[in-house]
Design a protein around this motif. Structure first.
Motif, PDB file in Angstrom:
ATOM      1  N   LYS A  33     -35.957 -13.125   8.242  1.00  0.00           N
ATOM      2  CA  LYS A  33     -34.498 -13.013   8.415  1.00  0.00           C
ATOM      3  C   LYS A  33     -33.976 -14.089   9.355  1.00  0.00           C
ATOM      4  N   LEU A  34     -34.719 -14.282  10.438  1.00  0.00           N
ATOM      5  CA  LEU A  34     -34.291 -15.304  11.390  1.00  0.00           C
ATOM      6  C   LEU A  34     -34.309 -16.674  10.706  1.00  0.00           C
ATOM      7  N   HIS A  35     -35.338 -16.891   9.943  1.00  0.00           N
ATOM      8  CA  HIS A  35     -35.477 -18.147   9.222  1.00  0.00           C
ATOM      9  C   HIS A  35     -34.306 -18.354   8.243  1.00  0.00           C
ATOM     10  N   LYS A  36     -33.980 -17.294   7.503  1.00  0.00           N
ATOM     11  CA  LYS A  36     -32.878 -17.397   6.535  1.00  0.00           C
ATOM     12  C   LYS A  36     -31.552 -17.652   7.236  1.00  0.00           C
ATOM     13  N   TYR A  37     -31.391 -16.957   8.344  1.00  0.00           N
ATOM     14  CA  TYR A  37     -30.153 -17.119   9.106  1.00  0.00           C
ATOM     15  C   TYR A  37     -30.009 -18.568   9.578  1.00  0.00           C
ATOM     16  N   ILE A  38     -31.109 -19.132  10.044  1.00  0.00           N
ATOM     17  CA  ILE A  38     -31.081 -20.528  10.492  1.00  0.00           C
ATOM     18  C   ILE A  38     -30.739 -21.450   9.315  1.00  0.00           C
ATOM     19  N   ALA A  39     -31.383 -21.190   8.178  1.00  0.00           N
ATOM     20  CA  ALA A  39     -31.098 -22.008   7.003  1.00  0.00           C
ATOM     21  C   ALA A  39     -29.615 -21.922   6.649  1.00  0.00           C
ATOM     22  N   LEU A  40     -29.091 -20.714   6.693  1.00  0.00           N
ATOM     23  CA  LEU A  40     -27.681 -20.504   6.383  1.00  0.00           C
ATOM     24  C   LEU A  40     -26.782 -21.278   7.336  1.00  0.00           C
ATOM     25  N   ARG A  41     -27.097 -21.175   8.619  1.00  0.00           N
ATOM     26  CA  ARG A  41     -26.246 -21.814   9.610  1.00  0.00           C
ATOM     27  C   ARG A  41     -26.380 -23.324   9.633  1.00  0.00           C
ATOM     28  N   LEU A  42     -27.600 -23.824   9.387  1.00  0.00           N
ATOM     29  CA  LEU A  42     -27.790 -25.268   9.467  1.00  0.00           C
ATOM     30  C   LEU A  42     -27.480 -25.967   8.146  1.00  0.00           C
ATOM     31  N   LYS A  43     -27.782 -25.278   7.028  1.00  0.00           N
ATOM     32  CA  LYS A  43     -27.689 -25.998   5.756  1.00  0.00           C
ATOM     33  C   LYS A  43     -26.875 -25.289   4.687  1.00  0.00           C
ATOM     34  N   GLY A  44     -26.429 -24.075   4.964  1.00  0.00           N
ATOM     35  CA  GLY A  44     -25.611 -23.398   3.971  1.00  0.00           C
ATOM     36  C   GLY A  44     -26.393 -22.492   3.051  1.00  0.00           C
ATOM     37  N   THR A  45     -25.650 -21.714   2.228  1.00  0.00           N
ATOM     38  CA  THR A  45     -26.278 -20.657   1.418  1.00  0.00           C
ATOM     39  C   THR A  45     -27.399 -21.134   0.524  1.00  0.00           C
ATOM     40  N   GLU A  46     -27.256 -22.332  -0.055  1.00  0.00           N
ATOM     41  CA  GLU A  46     -28.290 -22.736  -1.020  1.00  0.00           C
ATOM     42  C   GLU A  46     -29.644 -22.885  -0.340  1.00  0.00           C
ATOM     43  N   ALA A  47     -29.606 -23.139   0.953  1.00  0.00           N
ATOM     44  CA  ALA A  47     -30.866 -23.390   1.654  1.00  0.00           C
ATOM     45  C   ALA A  47     -31.591 -22.099   2.027  1.00  0.00           C
ATOM     46  N   VAL A  48     -30.900 -20.975   1.915  1.00  0.00           N
ATOM     47  CA  VAL A  48     -31.496 -19.716   2.360  1.00  0.00           C
ATOM     48  C   VAL A  48     -32.742 -19.398   1.537  1.00  0.00           C
ATOM     49  N   GLY A  49     -33.836 -19.155   2.230  1.00  0.00           N
ATOM     50  CA  GLY A  49     -35.080 -18.816   1.547  1.00  0.00           C
ATOM     51  C   GLY A  49     -35.956 -20.027   1.270  1.00  0.00           C
ATOM     52  N   ASN A  50     -35.382 -21.235   1.401  1.00  0.00           N
ATOM     53  CA  ASN A  50     -36.209 -22.427   1.216  1.00  0.00           C
ATOM     54  C   ASN A  50     -36.860 -22.837   2.530  1.00  0.00           C
ATOM     55  N   THR A  51     -37.814 -23.745   2.404  1.00  0.00           N
ATOM     56  CA  THR A  51     -38.468 -24.219   3.625  1.00  0.00           C
ATOM     57  C   THR A  51     -37.505 -25.066   4.447  1.00  0.00           C
ATOM     58  N   LEU A  52     -37.774 -25.095   5.761  1.00  0.00           N
ATOM     59  CA  LEU A  52     -36.963 -25.906   6.662  1.00  0.00           C
ATOM     60  C   LEU A  52     -37.835 -26.981   7.294  1.00  0.00           C
ATOM     61  N   PRO A  53     -37.361 -28.219   7.316  1.00  0.00           N
ATOM     62  CA  PRO A  53     -38.151 -29.255   8.007  1.00  0.00           C
ATOM     63  C   PRO A  53     -38.115 -29.027   9.522  1.00  0.00           C
ATOM     64  N   VAL A  54     -39.266 -29.153  10.174  1.00  0.00           N
ATOM     65  CA  VAL A  54     -39.307 -28.800  11.596  1.00  0.00           C
ATOM     66  C   VAL A  54     -38.456 -29.713  12.466  1.00  0.00           C
ATOM     67  N   HIS A  55     -38.296 -30.970  12.070  1.00  0.00           N
ATOM     68  CA  HIS A  55     -37.488 -31.832  12.936  1.00  0.00           C
ATOM     69  C   HIS A  55     -36.027 -31.368  12.964  1.00  0.00           C
ATOM     70  N   LEU A  56     -35.616 -30.702  11.879  1.00  0.00           N
ATOM     71  CA  LEU A  56     -34.258 -30.156  11.867  1.00  0.00           C
ATOM     72  C   LEU A  56     -34.133 -29.027  12.904  1.00  0.00           C
ATOM     73  N   LEU A  57     -35.252 -28.388  13.195  1.00  0.00           N
ATOM     74  CA  LEU A  57     -35.271 -27.341  14.223  1.00  0.00           C
ATOM     75  C   LEU A  57     -35.473 -27.953  15.610  1.00  0.00           C
ATOM     76  N   ARG A  58     -35.431 -29.268  15.664  1.00  0.00           N
ATOM     77  CA  ARG A  58     -35.649 -30.024  16.901  1.00  0.00           C
ATOM     78  C   ARG A  58     -36.956 -29.621  17.565  1.00  0.00           C
ATOM     79  N   SER A  59     -37.966 -29.590  16.720  1.00  0.00           N
ATOM     80  CA  SER A  59     -39.280 -29.189  17.196  1.00  0.00           C
ATOM     81  C   SER A  59     -40.296 -30.170  16.637  1.00  0.00           C
ATOM     82  N   LEU A  60     -41.380 -30.394  17.382  1.00  0.00           N
ATOM     83  CA  LEU A  60     -42.380 -31.345  16.909  1.00  0.00           C
ATOM     84  C   LEU A  60     -43.319 -30.714  15.893  1.00  0.00           C
TER      85      LEU A  60
END
Ligand SMILES: *[C@@H]1O[C@H](CO)[C@@H](O)[C@H](O)[C@H]1NC(C)=O
Ligand SMILES: *[C@@H]1O[C@H](CO)[C@@H](O)[C@H](O)[C@H]1NC(C)=O
Ligand SMILES: *[C@@H]1O[C@H](CO)[C@@H](O)[C@H](O)[C@H]1NC(C)=O
Ligand SMILES: *[C@@H]1O[C@H](CO)[C@@H](O)[C@H](O)[C@H]1NC(C)=O
Length: 712
Positions: A232-259
């Motif tokens: 859920k947290l992951h989906k929420y982040i996808a929603l907030r950072l990239k919008g609905t289409e991104a929900v449930g897809n993988t997120l690149p870690v650099h977008l999370l400002r993480s190494l």
């Protein structure tokens, strides 16, 4: 008394062959164990000096550290032999628990038992890699000039541009060691290490180091129950950072400002609910008070003291490095009074929370050292105890408790109490962004390594398999190499103890929170009043398996690991995420609005609020007239209404004097070395006595024989 130990054994054994009584045998084992521990202790001190040299950037630091780390493996193998020899055929009584435990720990020290060449390969690989990462100064901080690791960490936290973030991450990856070398030469050493420790397979070997039968299986089971919240947290982040289409897809870690994706805290400002006053205020106050480095530690030590554990007794303040690199490193000389830290001076909520964990860890080691009767192995055992992780972790949770925030001047309690559940939600978000990705990363790292070692992932595919694994298991796009920036990976250490520690820390939190008489009570005060149950466990060091002490830590409420401590803690966040993710659950318009905004702008809009519109205009910082605007936050229906945090009357009590432990500390430090010398003398006297008696018996026997011979 350096190389003499094995000499003594050999001499003794020539004297004591065969006919020893079991009392003498036990004395011999005890004496040998004591000597071995003194050896280890000596070595620990030398090793700490070398480690410290490397950490402070001494030009010969790395070579000194390598030398001592290599020697450690050789020492460990030798000492195992010595203990085994001293043990001979002697079987310890079942009631002789402490001795049995010590012998067990000395006979199965873990990876140090590797063949010397292989051990040297392992430490050389890891020490060199970590040194390079720490001291490289060609990181890309996005400013066009090269920078240091510390600067990289702090710039990545602020950088907004996706392409720049990717470049920064790549510049870090260029400083990591070779993946091929790791896969071919380092990781497989685990198979050999498990053989040397008499285990049939890495998984059971790791189970033994964590002292938990079926540890990985248990972790998987726990994870299955935490996973929905993670997703859920992951989906929420996808929603907030990239919008609905991104929900449930993988997120690149650099977008999370993480190494490497193990911490998502840096994106919190894109995720805050409406009215994030508590976050803003804490953030601003930490900056204003410059609570980084030593100042963050002082605040942490104040909290630790306030919980009834006492001040830190080390010379940490005078000699530590507070303007180095994070994460914090603790160096222990295996002598009470001598522990130092290297940490960074950067001011952030994350570093503030980390300082609490580190301060409590130091306290933990102090308490264990003080009560383990100067026995090296019972406080430095090469084991991965979840309790050793959980208690400092618990204190880090308390650093954001409303009473703690009030006492440290970060957020006033009366303001908190005005709208408690909303504030709690924000605090939960801060913690969740740290802990949930870690939990996932720890398990991923162990599962993946086991899969590679067991051949589930074929060698030919191993090179690209980490990112593949992370995609499926973590829903993250990482690189294939990013795990090589991590000391646990480089040294082949299991993460499972840390995983379990993270679960357990929420159980500890819950066990205290449930005992509060009301939601109004001060949790810190309550922990202070019943901190014995934590001190008692810390005092025991590694005398027992940690699993045997779980029940004590949890005040007998539970005697094993349960995921519910964690899921209950995050109940408000869970409900909030549900609302954000499920359009049918809330006003359709509201939802569409966010989605539209998110997809239209790259800038992240504030999310809709879950709280009622009546408070939208409310100035959360200064509570308005009490008679109006009683904030109506949905009841969390929490089973443990007190669990999330406590609200209540501000009551700063003067700390009662800490238990007598504290008063005796000074004295015991002074007598510390004298005790060591006395112990050594006693051992020698005992040995002489045993030898004398042996000789005496031997003489008597000879005489008897002679008499019999003459009679015959
Ligand atoms: C940064 O470091 C790299 C690699 O050492 C080097 O090639 C480059 O010229 C440096 N750039 C600057 C701006 O110093
Ligand atoms: C493990 O031990 C065996 C036998 O001693 C050796 O041949 C092999 O090279 C070792 N493995 C590694 C990765 O060094
Ligand atoms: C850290 O502080 C010490 C003095 O407190 C100073 O000598 C040293 O240069 C500083 N190091 C860095 C990296 O800023
Ligand atoms: C330390 O010594 C005390 C008193 O002799 C004893 O009660 C305690 O169990 C010992 N602790 C350990 C860890 O051996």
């Amino acid at each position: 008394m350096k190389p003499t130990v094995s000499l003594i054994f050999i001499t003794l054994h020539t004297f004591l062959t065969g006919t020893t009584s079991s009392v003498d045998d036990r004395r011999l084992v005890v004496a040998s164990v004591d000597l071995v521990e003194l050896e280890y202790q000596d070595h620990c001190e030398n090793r700490a000096y070398a480690t410290w040299k490397e950490l402070i950037g001494d030009p010969r630091g790395l070579s000194a550290k390598l030398e001592k780390d290599k020697a450690f493996g050789i020492l460990s193998r030798q000492q195992k032999k010595d203990v085994k020899m001293a043990l001979g055929g002697y079987t310890m009584e079942p009631s002789d628990e402490v001795l049995r435990r010590k012998v067990q720990l000395l006979l199965q020290p873990g990876d140090t038992l590797l063949d010397t060449k292989q051990w040297i390969r392992l430490v050389t690989f890891a020490d060199t890699a970590l040194h390079k990462i720490r001291y490289a100064n060609d990181y890309d901080c996005g400013t066009g000039t090269n920078c240091t690791l510390r600067e990289l960490h702090s710039s990545i936290a602020r950088q907004q541009d996706e392409a720049t973030l990717l470049r920064m991450k790549l510049s870090w990856e260029r400083n990591l060691p070779s993946l091929n070398e790791y896969l071919e030469e380092i990781l497989p050493l685990l198979r050999n290490a498990s053989k040397e420790n008499n285990y049939n397979g890495v998984e059971s070997y790791w189970d033994s180091l964590v002292e938990y039968e079926g540890a990985i299986l248990k972790a998987r089971e726990l994870w299955d129950n935490v996973k929905p919240l993670y997703q859920k947290l992951h989906k929420y982040i996808a929603l907030r950072l990239k919008g609905t289409e991104a929900v449930g897809n993988t997120l690149p870690v650099h977008l999370l400002r993480s190494l490497n994706g193990d911490d998502w805290s840096n994106i919190i400002e894109s995720l805050l609910p409406k009215h994030p006053a508590i976050y803003q205020k804490i953030h601003a106050n930490i900056q204003l008070k410059d609570l980084g480095g030593a100042k963050a530690f002082r605040e942490a030590v104040k909290l630790v003291d306030g919980l009834g554990f006492g001040e830190l007794d080390t010379d940490i303040w005078t000699n530590s490095i507070f303007n180095g690199t994070c994460p914090t490193t603790i160096v222990d000389w295996c002598k009470p009074n001598k522990m130092l830290v290297v940490t960074c001076k950067d001011v952030s909520i994350g570093n503030y929370i980390d300082a609490h964990e580190a301060a409590m860890r130091i306290k933990y080691r102090e308490i264990a050292a003080l009560h383990s009767n100067n026995t090296y192995i019972l406080r430095e055992a090469p084991r991965y105890s979840a309790i050793y992780e959980a208690i400092p972790g618990f204190v880090s949770l308390l650093s954001l408790n409303p009473h703690a925030l009030d006492r440290s001047g970060l957020f006033p309690l009366h303001v908190f109490n005005y709208n408690p559940n909303h504030h709690r939600l924000v605090l939960q978000l801060i913690m969740a962004l740290r802990d949930l990705p870690k939990l996932n990363y720890y398990l991923a790292a162990d599962e993946w390594r086991l899969k590679v070692l067991m051949g589930t992932i074929p060698v030919s595919k191993a090179v690209s398999s980490w990112s593949e694994f992370r995609k499926n298991f973590s829903l993250l796009e990482t690189s294939d190499v990013d795990l090589l920036g991590d000391s646990h990976i480089l040294f082949n250490r299991p993460y499972i103890g840390k995983f379990m520690g993270l679960i357990l820390k929420y159980q500890i939190y819950q066990s205290f929170a449930e005992e509060l008489s009301s939601d109004e009570s001060d949790l810190l005060q309550h922990v202070n009043e019943s901190s014995n149950r934590l001190s008692d466990v810390m005092m025991q060091g590694y005398t027992n398996d940690w699993t045997e002490m779980v029940s004590e830590v949890l005040a007998k409420r539970e005697n094993g690991l349960e995921y519910t401590g964690l899921t209950d803690y995050y109940q408000l966040l869970d409900e909030y995420l549900d609302k954000q993710l499920d359009p049918s659950d809330k006003e359709e318009d509201d939802y569409n609005e966010i989605v539209k905004e998110t997809t239209e702008n790259n800038a992240i809009p504030p999310p809709p609020s879950t709280i009622k519109p009546t408070i939208h205009e409310l100035d959360v910082i200064e509570p308005p007239d009490e008679s109006e605007n009683i904030v109506d936050v949905e009841d969390s229906h929490s089973k443990y209404s007190a669990e999330t945090s406590t609200v209540g009357v501000l009551e700063i009590k003067k700390q009662p004097p800490v238990d007598d432990t504290k008063n005796t500390q000074e004295a015991s430090y002074n007598t510390y070395w004298w005790i060591g010398i006395v112990v050594a003398i006693i051992i020698i006297v005992i040995l002489i006595a045993i030898i004398a008696r042996k000789r005496h018996n031997h003489r008597k026997q000879l005489e008897k024989q002679r008499r019999e011979n003459t009679r015959a």
